[in-house]
Design a protein around this motif. Structure first.
Motif, PDB file in Angstrom:
ATOM      1  N   THR A 240       0.861  -1.180   0.000  1.00  0.00           N
ATOM      2  CA  THR A 240       0.000   0.000   0.000  1.00  0.00           C
ATOM      3  C   THR A 240       0.903   1.239   0.000  1.00  0.00           C
ATOM      4  OG1 THR A 240      -0.129  -0.091   2.408  1.00  0.00           O
ATOM      5  CG2 THR A 240      -1.938  -1.132   1.170  1.00  0.00           C
ATOM      6  N   PRO A 241       0.386   2.375  -0.423  1.00  0.00           N
ATOM      7  CA  PRO A 241       1.231   3.565  -0.546  1.00  0.00           C
ATOM      8  C   PRO A 241       1.977   3.947   0.734  1.00  0.00           C
ATOM      9  CG  PRO A 241      -0.847   3.945  -1.635  1.00  0.00           C
ATOM     10  CD  PRO A 241      -0.960   2.624  -0.928  1.00  0.00           C
ATOM     11  N   GLN A 242       1.306   3.868   1.878  1.00  0.00           N
ATOM     12  CA  GLN A 242       1.956   4.339   3.104  1.00  0.00           C
ATOM     13  C   GLN A 242       3.122   3.460   3.543  1.00  0.00           C
ATOM     14  OE1 GLN A 242      -1.252   3.361   2.958  1.00  0.00           O
ATOM     15  NE2 GLN A 242      -1.861   2.210   4.761  1.00  0.00           N
ATOM     16  N   THR A 243       3.267   2.271   2.966  1.00  0.00           N
ATOM     17  CA  THR A 243       4.399   1.411   3.331  1.00  0.00           C
ATOM     18  C   THR A 243       5.549   1.515   2.324  1.00  0.00           C
ATOM     19  OG1 THR A 243       3.454  -0.504   2.192  1.00  0.00           O
ATOM     20  CG2 THR A 243       2.893  -0.226   4.533  1.00  0.00           C
ATOM     21  N   CYS A 244       5.422   2.414   1.366  1.00  0.00           N
ATOM     22  CA  CYS A 244       6.463   2.592   0.337  1.00  0.00           C
ATOM     23  C   CYS A 244       7.083   3.980   0.439  1.00  0.00           C
ATOM     24  CB  CYS A 244       5.856   2.447  -1.060  1.00  0.00           C
ATOM     25  SG  CYS A 244       5.291   0.809  -1.436  1.00  0.00           S
ATOM     26  N   SER A 245       8.267   4.087  -0.092  1.00  0.00           N
ATOM     27  CA  SER A 245       8.924   5.399  -0.150  1.00  0.00           C
ATOM     28  C   SER A 245       8.177   6.296  -1.143  1.00  0.00           C
ATOM     29  CB  SER A 245      10.372   5.236  -0.602  1.00  0.00           C
ATOM     30  OG  SER A 245      10.421   4.801  -1.949  1.00  0.00           O
ATOM     31  N   PHE A 246       8.410   7.594  -1.023  1.00  0.00           N
ATOM     32  CA  PHE A 246       7.789   8.528  -1.960  1.00  0.00           C
ATOM     33  C   PHE A 246       8.240   8.234  -3.384  1.00  0.00           C
ATOM     34  CE2 PHE A 246       7.369  12.501  -4.311  1.00  0.00           C
ATOM     35  CZ  PHE A 246       6.028  12.767  -4.082  1.00  0.00           C
ATOM     36  N   ARG A 247       9.468   7.787  -3.543  1.00  0.00           N
ATOM     37  CA  ARG A 247       9.993   7.456  -4.870  1.00  0.00           C
ATOM     38  C   ARG A 247       9.144   6.366  -5.522  1.00  0.00           C
ATOM     39  NH1 ARG A 247      16.127   5.830  -6.693  1.00  0.00           N
ATOM     40  NH2 ARG A 247      16.467   8.026  -6.393  1.00  0.00           N
ATOM     41  N   TYR A 248       8.832   5.307  -4.785  1.00  0.00           N
ATOM     42  CA  TYR A 248       8.036   4.210  -5.350  1.00  0.00           C
ATOM     43  C   TYR A 248       6.565   4.596  -5.504  1.00  0.00           C
ATOM     44  CZ  TYR A 248      12.060   1.121  -5.053  1.00  0.00           C
ATOM     45  OH  TYR A 248      13.288   0.545  -5.224  1.00  0.00           O
ATOM     46  N   GLN A 249       6.060   5.425  -4.605  1.00  0.00           N
ATOM     47  CA  GLN A 249       4.702   5.932  -4.779  1.00  0.00           C
ATOM     48  C   GLN A 249       4.619   6.743  -6.077  1.00  0.00           C
ATOM     49  OE1 GLN A 249       3.157   8.093  -1.381  1.00  0.00           O
ATOM     50  NE2 GLN A 249       4.230   6.725   0.030  1.00  0.00           N
ATOM     51  N   SER A 250       5.626   7.576  -6.297  1.00  0.00           N
ATOM     52  CA  SER A 250       5.668   8.391  -7.515  1.00  0.00           C
ATOM     53  C   SER A 250       5.751   7.515  -8.757  1.00  0.00           C
ATOM     54  CB  SER A 250       6.857   9.345  -7.478  1.00  0.00           C
ATOM     55  OG  SER A 250       6.762  10.206  -6.377  1.00  0.00           O
ATOM     56  N   CYS A 251       6.551   6.454  -8.684  1.00  0.00           N
ATOM     57  CA  CYS A 251       6.653   5.522  -9.817  1.00  0.00           C
ATOM     58  C   CYS A 251       5.299   4.907 -10.122  1.00  0.00           C
ATOM     59  CB  CYS A 251       7.670   4.424  -9.525  1.00  0.00           C
ATOM     60  SG  CYS A 251       9.367   4.985  -9.620  1.00  0.00           S
ATOM     61  N   ALA A 252       4.565   4.520  -9.089  1.00  0.00           N
ATOM     62  CA  ALA A 252       3.239   3.935  -9.298  1.00  0.00           C
ATOM     63  C   ALA A 252       2.308   4.925  -9.984  1.00  0.00           C
ATOM     64  CB  ALA A 252       2.643   3.468  -7.968  1.00  0.00           C
ATOM     65  N   ALA A 253       2.339   6.188  -9.564  1.00  0.00           N
ATOM     66  CA  ALA A 253       1.507   7.218 -10.196  1.00  0.00           C
ATOM     67  C   ALA A 253       1.925   7.433 -11.653  1.00  0.00           C
ATOM     68  CB  ALA A 253       1.597   8.522  -9.408  1.00  0.00           C
ATOM     69  N   ILE A 254       3.226   7.386 -11.919  1.00  0.00           N
ATOM     70  CA  ILE A 254       3.728   7.526 -13.289  1.00  0.00           C
ATOM     71  C   ILE A 254       3.285   6.339 -14.138  1.00  0.00           C
ATOM     72  CG2 ILE A 254       5.829   7.516 -14.702  1.00  0.00           C
ATOM     73  CD1 ILE A 254       7.153   9.133 -12.351  1.00  0.00           C
ATOM     74  N   PHE A 255       3.426   5.128 -13.601  1.00  0.00           N
ATOM     75  CA  PHE A 255       3.017   3.929 -14.347  1.00  0.00           C
ATOM     76  C   PHE A 255       1.521   3.967 -14.654  1.00  0.00           C
ATOM     77  CE2 PHE A 255       6.604   1.421 -12.090  1.00  0.00           C
ATOM     78  CZ  PHE A 255       7.542   1.979 -12.944  1.00  0.00           C
ATOM     79  N   ARG A 256       0.717   4.384 -13.666  1.00  0.00           N
ATOM     80  CA  ARG A 256      -0.735   4.469 -13.875  1.00  0.00           C
ATOM     81  C   ARG A 256      -1.049   5.446 -15.009  1.00  0.00           C
ATOM     82  NH1 ARG A 256      -3.477   6.590  -8.860  1.00  0.00           N
ATOM     83  NH2 ARG A 256      -2.511   8.471  -9.677  1.00  0.00           N
ATOM     84  N   ALA A 257      -0.318   6.548 -15.075  1.00  0.00           N
ATOM     85  CA  ALA A 257      -0.564   7.549 -16.108  1.00  0.00           C
ATOM     86  C   ALA A 257      -0.083   7.083 -17.485  1.00  0.00           C
ATOM     87  CB  ALA A 257       0.124   8.858 -15.745  1.00  0.00           C
ATOM     88  N   LEU A 258       0.962   6.262 -17.530  1.00  0.00           N
ATOM     89  CA  LEU A 258       1.576   5.866 -18.808  1.00  0.00           C
ATOM     90  C   LEU A 258       1.103   4.518 -19.355  1.00  0.00           C
ATOM     91  CD1 LEU A 258       5.281   6.908 -18.161  1.00  0.00           C
ATOM     92  CD2 LEU A 258       3.605   8.051 -19.627  1.00  0.00           C
ATOM     93  N   ILE A 259       0.437   3.712 -18.548  1.00  0.00           N
ATOM     94  CA  ILE A 259       0.154   2.339 -18.948  1.00  0.00           C
ATOM     95  C   ILE A 259      -0.725   2.247 -20.193  1.00  0.00           C
ATOM     96  CG2 ILE A 259      -1.852   1.948 -17.458  1.00  0.00           C
ATOM     97  CD1 ILE A 259      -0.473  -0.856 -16.866  1.00  0.00           C
ATOM     98  N   SER A 260      -1.549   3.235 -20.423  1.00  0.00           N
ATOM     99  CA  SER A 260      -2.415   3.194 -21.606  1.00  0.00           C
ATOM    100  C   SER A 260      -1.813   3.918 -22.809  1.00  0.00           C
ATOM    101  CB  SER A 260      -3.784   3.788 -21.271  1.00  0.00           C
ATOM    102  OG  SER A 260      -3.630   5.142 -20.917  1.00  0.00           O
ATOM    103  N   ASN A 261      -0.529   4.267 -22.727  1.00  0.00           N
ATOM    104  CA  ASN A 261       0.171   4.968 -23.817  1.00  0.00           C
ATOM    105  C   ASN A 261      -0.570   6.223 -24.274  1.00  0.00           C
ATOM    106  OD1 ASN A 261       2.164   2.932 -23.869  1.00  0.00           O
ATOM    107  ND2 ASN A 261       0.842   1.680 -25.161  1.00  0.00           N
ATOM    108  N   PRO A 262      -0.766   7.175 -23.368  1.00  0.00           N
ATOM    109  CA  PRO A 262      -1.546   8.367 -23.726  1.00  0.00           C
ATOM    110  C   PRO A 262      -0.816   9.259 -24.728  1.00  0.00           C
ATOM    111  CG  PRO A 262      -0.461   8.695 -21.628  1.00  0.00           C
ATOM    112  CD  PRO A 262      -0.208   7.256 -22.024  1.00  0.00           C
ATOM    113  N   LEU A 263      -1.593   9.998 -25.490  1.00  0.00           N
ATOM    114  CA  LEU A 263      -1.023  10.961 -26.424  1.00  0.00           C
ATOM    115  C   LEU A 263      -0.572  12.229 -25.705  1.00  0.00           C
ATOM    116  CD1 LEU A 263      -3.553  10.632 -29.375  1.00  0.00           C
ATOM    117  CD2 LEU A 263      -1.270   9.628 -29.163  1.00  0.00           C
TER     118      LEU A 263
END
Length: 130
Positions: A54-77
């Motif tokens: 869960t987010p609270q058990t991860c570093s901010f770096r890994y939380q940020s990576c998850a947010a980046i992956f969520r935004a990029l996973i659908s290959n947005p324009l």
């Protein structure tokens, strides 16, 4: 359009992996396609097992990576990033910009909203200062 809000938009009680995968599953992608995409995104920089926390058990770096992956996973324009890296130490900001640059489509538009100067980690085609 993929978006990364300033506060990352993560739900504290839900594992990071589900916050990345469930929205794209709802779009009709098969589990096989979804897991293929996540493995492509994580590469060797982010251990996949970290995303099962869960987010609270991860570093901010890994939380940020998850947010980046969520935004990029659908290959947005278009990818909109809202001042995510403004207050981070350089090594974290460099790492996250590298994740974005390696995983975004080369033809997409990256919009970085910030009250700070444009990050030096990116090769910007155009800047608009308001």
């Amino acid at each position: 359009i993929g978006g990364i809000p300033h506060d990352l938009g993560l739900i504290p009680e839900i594992q990071l992996i589900h916050q990345i995968l469930d929205p794209i599953r709802c779009s009709g992608f098969s589990d096989e396609e979804v897991f293929s995409k996540i493995h492509k995104l994580t590469s060797d920089k982010v251990p996949t097992h970290v995303l099962y926390n869960t987010p609270q058990t991860c570093s901010f770096r890994y939380q940020s990576c998850a947010a980046i992956f969520r935004a990029l996973i659908s290959n947005p324009l278009v990818l909109v990033v809202n001042s995510l890296m403004d207050d981070l130490p350089d090594n974290d900001a460099d790492f996250l910009w590298q994740i974005i640059e390696e995983n975004r489509e080369k033809n997409n538009v990256l919009i970085y909203l910030s009250s700070s100067s444009a990050p030096m980690q990116m090769n910007w085609d155009q800047q608009i200062n308001l």
